[in-house]
Scaffold this motif. Structure first.
Motif, PDB file in Angstrom:
ATOM      1  N   LEU A   1      40.830  42.853  15.761  1.00 31.85           N
ATOM      2  CA  LEU A   1      41.613  43.696  16.447  1.00 31.85           C
ATOM      3  C   LEU A   1      41.321  45.049  15.509  1.00 31.85           C
ATOM      4  O   LEU A   1      41.129  46.122  16.043  1.00 31.85           O
ATOM      5  N   THR A   2      40.776  44.899  14.264  1.00 29.25           N
ATOM      6  CA  THR A   2      40.179  46.046  13.447  1.00 29.25           C
ATOM      7  C   THR A   2      38.915  46.729  14.069  1.00 29.25           C
ATOM      8  O   THR A   2      38.978  47.981  13.785  1.00 29.25           O
ATOM      9  N   GLY A   3      38.210  46.051  14.929  1.00 32.98           N
ATOM     10  CA  GLY A   3      37.093  46.700  15.687  1.00 32.98           C
ATOM     11  C   GLY A   3      36.094  46.865  14.415  1.00 32.98           C
ATOM     12  O   GLY A   3      35.202  47.636  14.957  1.00 32.98           O
ATOM     13  N   ASP A   4      36.314  46.267  13.157  1.00 32.71           N
ATOM     14  CA  ASP A   4      35.234  46.565  12.354  1.00 32.71           C
ATOM     15  C   ASP A   4      33.791  45.692  12.385  1.00 32.71           C
ATOM     16  O   ASP A   4      32.735  46.052  11.698  1.00 32.71           O
ATOM     17  N   PHE A   5      34.335  44.338  12.944  1.00 27.50           N
ATOM     18  CA  PHE A   5      33.109  43.549  12.856  1.00 27.50           C
ATOM     19  C   PHE A   5      32.428  43.110  14.421  1.00 27.50           C
ATOM     20  O   PHE A   5      33.194  43.272  15.536  1.00 27.50           O
ATOM     21  N   ASP A   6      31.198  43.045  14.128  1.00 21.19           N
ATOM     22  CA  ASP A   6      30.445  42.475  15.545  1.00 21.19           C
ATOM     23  C   ASP A   6      30.887  40.953  15.830  1.00 21.19           C
ATOM     24  O   ASP A   6      31.252  40.344  14.935  1.00 21.19           O
ATOM     25  N   GLU A   7      30.300  40.417  17.014  1.00 25.61           N
ATOM     26  CA  GLU A   7      30.751  39.230  17.220  1.00 25.61           C
ATOM     27  C   GLU A   7      29.806  38.224  16.417  1.00 25.61           C
ATOM     28  O   GLU A   7      30.633  37.264  16.104  1.00 25.61           O
ATOM     29  N   SER A   8      28.969  38.592  15.813  1.00 25.41           N
ATOM     30  CA  SER A   8      28.174  37.604  14.832  1.00 25.41           C
ATOM     31  C   SER A   8      28.742  37.505  13.623  1.00 25.41           C
ATOM     32  O   SER A   8      29.021  36.558  13.010  1.00 25.41           O
ATOM     33  N   SER A   9      29.435  38.721  13.057  1.00 21.33           N
ATOM     34  CA  SER A   9      29.978  38.830  11.975  1.00 21.33           C
ATOM     35  C   SER A   9      31.697  37.862  12.020  1.00 21.33           C
ATOM     36  O   SER A   9      31.967  37.179  11.068  1.00 21.33           O
ATOM     37  N   LEU A  10      32.241  38.043  13.047  1.00 19.07           N
ATOM     38  CA  LEU A  10      33.475  37.487  13.445  1.00 19.07           C
ATOM     39  C   LEU A  10      33.022  35.932  13.408  1.00 19.07           C
ATOM     40  O   LEU A  10      33.787  35.077  12.854  1.00 19.07           O
ATOM     41  N   GLU A  11      32.293  35.470  14.265  1.00 18.26           N
ATOM     42  CA  GLU A  11      31.753  33.923  13.966  1.00 18.26           C
ATOM     43  C   GLU A  11      31.561  33.259  12.885  1.00 18.26           C
ATOM     44  O   GLU A  11      31.736  32.391  12.336  1.00 18.26           O
ATOM     45  N   PHE A  12      30.649  34.353  11.889  1.00 17.51           N
ATOM     46  CA  PHE A  12      30.291  33.845  10.488  1.00 17.51           C
ATOM     47  C   PHE A  12      31.594  33.644   9.668  1.00 17.51           C
ATOM     48  O   PHE A  12      31.804  32.683   8.994  1.00 17.51           O
TER      49      PHE A  12
ATOM     50  N   HIS B   1      47.436  43.815   6.016  1.00 15.70           N
ATOM     51  CA  HIS B   1      48.512  43.240   7.213  1.00 15.70           C
ATOM     52  C   HIS B   1      48.466  44.504   8.304  1.00 15.70           C
ATOM     53  O   HIS B   1      48.898  44.409   9.614  1.00 15.70           O
ATOM     54  N   LEU B   2      47.941  45.495   7.978  1.00 15.29           N
ATOM     55  CA  LEU B   2      47.936  46.726   8.842  1.00 15.29           C
ATOM     56  C   LEU B   2      46.794  46.747   9.733  1.00 15.29           C
ATOM     57  O   LEU B   2      45.546  46.190   9.431  1.00 15.29           O
ATOM     58  N   ILE B   3      46.816  47.517  10.916  1.00 13.59           N
ATOM     59  CA  ILE B   3      45.716  47.652  11.676  1.00 13.59           C
ATOM     60  C   ILE B   3      45.583  49.046  11.872  1.00 13.59           C
ATOM     61  O   ILE B   3      46.397  49.700  12.619  1.00 13.59           O
ATOM     62  N   PRO B   4      44.473  49.626  11.464  1.00  9.27           N
ATOM     63  CA  PRO B   4      43.385  49.117  10.768  1.00  9.27           C
ATOM     64  C   PRO B   4      44.069  49.045   9.231  1.00  9.27           C
ATOM     65  O   PRO B   4      45.046  49.553   8.677  1.00  9.27           O
ATOM     66  N   PRO B   5      43.527  48.005   8.375  1.00  5.14           N
ATOM     67  CA  PRO B   5      43.691  48.014   6.907  1.00  5.14           C
ATOM     68  C   PRO B   5      43.731  49.505   6.335  1.00  5.14           C
ATOM     69  O   PRO B   5      42.723  50.138   6.683  1.00  5.14           O
ATOM     70  N   ARG B   6      44.585  49.652   5.276  1.00  3.76           N
ATOM     71  CA  ARG B   6      44.641  50.917   4.507  1.00  3.76           C
ATOM     72  C   ARG B   6      44.312  50.596   3.029  1.00  3.76           C
ATOM     73  O   ARG B   6      45.588  50.472   2.330  1.00  3.76           O
TER      74      ARG B   6
ATOM     75  N   THR C   1      44.710  38.290 -13.150  1.00  7.38           N
ATOM     76  CA  THR C   1      45.123  38.670 -11.863  1.00  7.38           C
ATOM     77  C   THR C   1      43.785  39.025 -11.245  1.00  7.38           C
ATOM     78  O   THR C   1      42.861  39.388 -11.692  1.00  7.38           O
ATOM     79  N   GLU C   2      43.865  39.336  -9.896  1.00  4.83           N
ATOM     80  CA  GLU C   2      42.809  40.185  -9.127  1.00  4.83           C
ATOM     81  C   GLU C   2      43.342  40.910  -7.970  1.00  4.83           C
ATOM     82  O   GLU C   2      44.000  40.079  -7.317  1.00  4.83           O
ATOM     83  N   ILE C   3      43.249  42.254  -8.031  1.00  2.00           N
ATOM     84  CA  ILE C   3      44.006  43.066  -6.969  1.00  2.00           C
ATOM     85  C   ILE C   3      42.811  43.351  -6.009  1.00  2.00           C
ATOM     86  O   ILE C   3      41.815  43.747  -6.362  1.00  2.00           O
ATOM     87  N   ILE C   4      43.046  42.674  -4.792  1.00  2.59           N
ATOM     88  CA  ILE C   4      42.172  42.542  -3.553  1.00  2.59           C
ATOM     89  C   ILE C   4      42.415  43.619  -2.875  1.00  2.59           C
ATOM     90  O   ILE C   4      41.418  43.416  -1.680  1.00  2.59           O
ATOM     91  N   THR C   5      43.194  44.754  -2.765  1.00  2.00           N
ATOM     92  CA  THR C   5      43.366  45.398  -1.569  1.00  2.00           C
ATOM     93  C   THR C   5      42.480  46.464  -1.390  1.00  2.00           C
ATOM     94  O   THR C   5      41.918  46.532   0.011  1.00  2.00           O
ATOM     95  N   GLN C   6      41.778  47.069  -2.329  1.00  2.00           N
ATOM     96  CA  GLN C   6      40.436  47.642  -2.302  1.00  2.00           C
ATOM     97  C   GLN C   6      38.857  46.840  -2.120  1.00  2.00           C
ATOM     98  O   GLN C   6      38.138  47.826  -2.096  1.00  2.00           O
ATOM     99  N   ASN C   7      39.224  45.722  -2.037  1.00  2.00           N
ATOM    100  CA  ASN C   7      38.106  44.876  -2.121  1.00  2.00           C
ATOM    101  C   ASN C   7      38.086  44.422  -0.534  1.00  2.00           C
ATOM    102  O   ASN C   7      37.051  43.292  -0.354  1.00  2.00           O
ATOM    103  N   TRP C   8      38.773  44.840   0.254  1.00  5.40           N
ATOM    104  CA  TRP C   8      38.649  44.297   1.725  1.00  5.40           C
ATOM    105  C   TRP C   8      37.167  45.057   2.375  1.00  5.40           C
ATOM    106  O   TRP C   8      36.946  46.201   2.291  1.00  5.40           O
ATOM    107  N   TYR C   9      36.174  44.227   2.750  1.00  2.00           N
ATOM    108  CA  TYR C   9      34.954  44.674   3.314  1.00  2.00           C
ATOM    109  C   TYR C   9      35.148  44.719   4.693  1.00  2.00           C
ATOM    110  O   TYR C   9      35.371  43.779   5.422  1.00  2.00           O
ATOM    111  N   SER C  10      34.682  46.019   5.378  1.00  5.83           N
ATOM    112  CA  SER C  10      34.737  46.113   6.834  1.00  5.83           C
ATOM    113  C   SER C  10      33.368  46.318   7.385  1.00  5.83           C
ATOM    114  O   SER C  10      33.216  46.880   8.471  1.00  5.83           O
ATOM    115  N   GLY C  11      32.351  45.891   6.767  1.00  6.82           N
ATOM    116  CA  GLY C  11      31.035  45.734   7.209  1.00  6.82           C
ATOM    117  C   GLY C  11      30.580  44.480   7.978  1.00  6.82           C
ATOM    118  O   GLY C  11      31.292  43.652   8.196  1.00  6.82           O
TER     119      GLY C  11
END
Length: 489
Positions: free
Chosen positions: A112-123, A144-149, A248-258
Motif C-alpha cells: 500500500l505504500t507504493g514504494d516497491f515494485d513487484e520484484s521487491s515485494l516478492e523478494f 504503521h502509517l501509510i505512507p511511513p513517516r 537498543t536500536e531505533i529503527i524509525t529512520q532506518n525504513w528503506y523505501s527503495g
C-alpha cells in the motif's frame, strides 16, 4: 572502533604500583625493621643488644632487598587484580500490542505504500517466509502509517518509549535510585541524535552531574557486549558504584523505501526492542545479584576490506539510505567466530579439549597434514547459549559449526520468532527466555555471542549466582507458556 584496552589498563596498574612502592619505599622497609628489632628485644636482655645490632647490621641489606621484592609483588598483584562485576538484574522492553506486525500485515502495508515494485515485494515475501519471524514482532509507530513517516521527531519518540520503558522496569525491580548511578553506557548503532541518547536519559531521570556517561554509535548488533566490556573496565577504576548499560536500536529512520535487494533485508528482520542492565562492583550486591561477569572477549576484523563493508550503511541510486548486507556475510561471520573462540577457548574449555584443538592446529600449520580442524565441544564449558538472533541463517550456522543441540539454540530461535532481530538487545531477550523457563541454576554458565558491523564478533560469559527466577514484568511473562513453538522450514 575499540575504545577500551585491557593491556593499557594493566600497564597503568603496574605503573601505579611501581610509583607507590618507590614513593613509600623507606616507610615500607623501615616499619618491618622496627618490628624485627622489637621481636629480638623482647627475647633478649640488655647484655645481648650488641649481638642483635651486629646481626641486623650484616643482614640489613638482604632484608631490605627481599622485602622490597615482596612489597612490589604484593602491590602489583593487588592493583592488577580485577574486581568482580555483578549483574544485579536486567529488564527487556515489551512494546504495546497495537505495534505488532503480523507477516501478512507487513506485506500488505508494504504494497500500500507504493514504494516497491513487484520484484521487491516478492523478494521481501521470500525473506519473511524464511526468516524465522512470527506474527507478534513489533514495528515503531511511524512504520504503521501509510505512507511511513520516519521523521526525527518520530525517532526520538521511539527512543523515549523503549529506553524509558526498560529503565522504569529496571528501577522498579531493583529498587535503584537514579542518583546512585555512577556510570551510564548507551549503545545504539544507526540513530545518533544531538543531544545524545545518554543525555536524554540523564535529563529524564535527573542523574547526578558527575556521572560517567558514554554513547556508543555505529557499532552494530554486537555493541551490547562492547558496552558491557566498557562498563566492566570503568567499574575496575571507580569503586563502590553502579553502572547502567542500555542496549537498543531505533529503527524509525532506518525504513528503506527503495528497490535495491541487499538493502531491503533489514526491513524484514529488524524490530523494536531494548534492554537495560544494572551492573555493580559492590561486594554487598553479590547476595542479590543474578550473575557474575566471567569473561568478555572481543574480535574485530575491520582491517579486512571485505569484512569492513559486509554490513554497510549507504545510499542507493535514488539517494535512499539503509544498511546493505553483503552476500558473503555468513563466511565473514564464520571467520570472526573462529577468531573469537580461539581467544575464548583457552579461558573456558577443559584442558583435554584444549589439547585436542592445539594438536590438530599443530598438525595442520606446522606439518601441513590433511587433518580436519578440530571444533572444541563448548557444551562442556557452557550450560546455556544466547546466540544473537540476527536471522535464521545465523542461528543455523552457529548450531552447525558449534555442534549444538536443538534445545541449546531454542532461546535464540524463540526470541527471533517472538521479537525479531532487536539488534544488540536480542541476547538479553534470550537470557530472559531461559529464566522464564526456569532453567537457570546456580553455578550455570551462559555464553552470549553477537555479531556486528565492522566486522565484529563479541562474547560474554556469565555465571549464575543463584537459581535465577524471571523478574516481574519480563518480556515473556504473558506468553512463555506458548513456547517453544514449531517453526516451519
Amino acid at each position: 572502533m575499540s575504545i577500551t584496552n585491557d593491556q593499557g589498563v594493566n600497564l597503568k596498574h603496574v605503573k601505579l604500583g611501581y610509583n607507590y612502592l618507590i614513593n613509600n619505599l623507606f616507610t615500607l622497609c623501615f616499619v618491618p625493621l622496627i618490628i624485627v628489632t622489637s621481636v629480638h628485644l623482647s627475647q633478649t636482655d640488655l647484655n645481648d643488644l650488641h649481638h642483635v645490632w651486629l646481626h641486623l647490621k650484616f643482614n640489613l641489606i638482604t632484608i631490605l632487598i627481599c622485602f622490597a621484592f615482596i612489597v612490589f609483588g604484593l602491590t602489583r598483584y593487588i592493583l592488577t587484580q580485577s574486581h568482580p562485576v555483578y549483574l544485579v538484574d536486567f529488564a527487556c522492553f515489551r512494546p504495546a500490542d497495537h505495534l505488532k506486525v503480523p507477516l501478512h500485515y507487513f506485506m500488505e502495508h508494504s504494497r500500500l505504500t507504493g514504494d516497491f515494485d513487484e520484484s521487491s515485494l516478492e523478494f521481501q515475501r521470500k525473506i519473511l517466509m524464511r526468516s524465522g519471524l512470527g506474527d507478534e514482532t513489533y514495528a515503531p509507530e511511524a512504520m504503521h502509517l501509510i505512507p511511513p513517516r520516519p521523521s526525527l521527531a518520530a525517532a526520538r519518540a521511539e527512543a523515549e518509549e523503549v529506553m524509558f520503558g526498560a529503565l522504569d522496569n529496571l528501577f522498579q525491580n531493583t529498587k535503584l535510585k537514579p542518583k546512585d548511578i555512577g556510570i551510564l553506557v548507551v549503545n545504539c548503532s544507526v540513530f545518533s541524535p544531538t543531544p545524545s541518547l545518554s543525555a536524554m536519559i540523564v535529563n529524564k531521570y535527573k542523574l547526578r552531574g558527575n556521572i560517567k556517561s558514554f554513547n556508543l554509535g555505529g557499532m552494530g548488533c554486537s555493541a551490547g557486549i562492547t558496552a558491557v566490556d566498557l562498563a566492566k573496565d570503568l567499574l575496575q577504576v571507580h569503586r563502590n558504584t553502579y553502572a547502567v548499560v542500555l542496549s537498543t536500536e531505533i529503527i524509525t529512520q532506518n525504513w528503506y523505501s527503495g528497490n535495491k535487494k541487499s538493502m531491503l533485508i533489514p526491513n524484514c528482520l529488524f524490530r523494536v526492542g531494548c534492554a537495560a542492565l544494572l551492573l555493580s562492583n559492590k561486594s554487598v550486591d553479590r547476595r542479590r545479584a543474578k550473575y557474575r561477569l566471567v569473561h568478555a572477549v572481543r574480535t574485530h576484523l575491520g582491517a579486512d576490506d571485505k569484512a569492513f563493508r559486509c554490513l554497510y550503511q549507504e545510499q542507493d541510486e535514488a539517494g535512499k539510505t539503509s544498511i546493505s548486507l553483503s552476500k558473503n556475510l555468513m563466511d565473514i561471520a564464520g571467520n570472526a567466530l573462529k577468531t573469537n573462540i580461539t581467544s575464548l577457548g583457552p579461558l573456558v574449555l577443559p584442558i583435554n579439549e584444549q589439547l585436542l584443538f592445539f594438536a590438530t592446529l599443530v598438525m595442520r600449520k606446522l606439518f601441513k597434514a590433511d587433518v580436519k580442524a578440530y571444533i572444541p565441544d563448548f557444551k562442556l564449558a557452557f550450560d546455556h547459549f544466547c546466540i544473537h538472533a540476527g536471522g535464521r541463517a545465523v542461528i543455523d550456522e552457529l548450531e552447525k559449526n558449534l555442534q549444538l543441540l536443538p534445545c541449546q539454540v531454542e532461546a535464540s530461535r524463540m526470541t527471533l520468532h517472538r521479537f525479531g532481530n532487536t539488534s544488540s538487545s536480542t541476547i538479553w531477550y534470550e537470557l530472559a527466555y531461559i529464566e522464564a523457563k526456569g532453567r537457570m541454576r546456580r553455578g550455570n554458565k551462559v555464553w552470549q555471542i553477537a555479531f556486528g558491523s565492522g566486522f565484529k564478533c563479541n562474547s560474554a560469559v556469565w555465571e549464575a549466582l543463584q537459581n535465577v527466577k524471571p523478574s516481574p514484568n519480563g518480556p515473556w511473562e504473558d506468553c512463555i507458556h506458548k513456547y517453544p513453538v514449531e517453526i516451519p522450514l
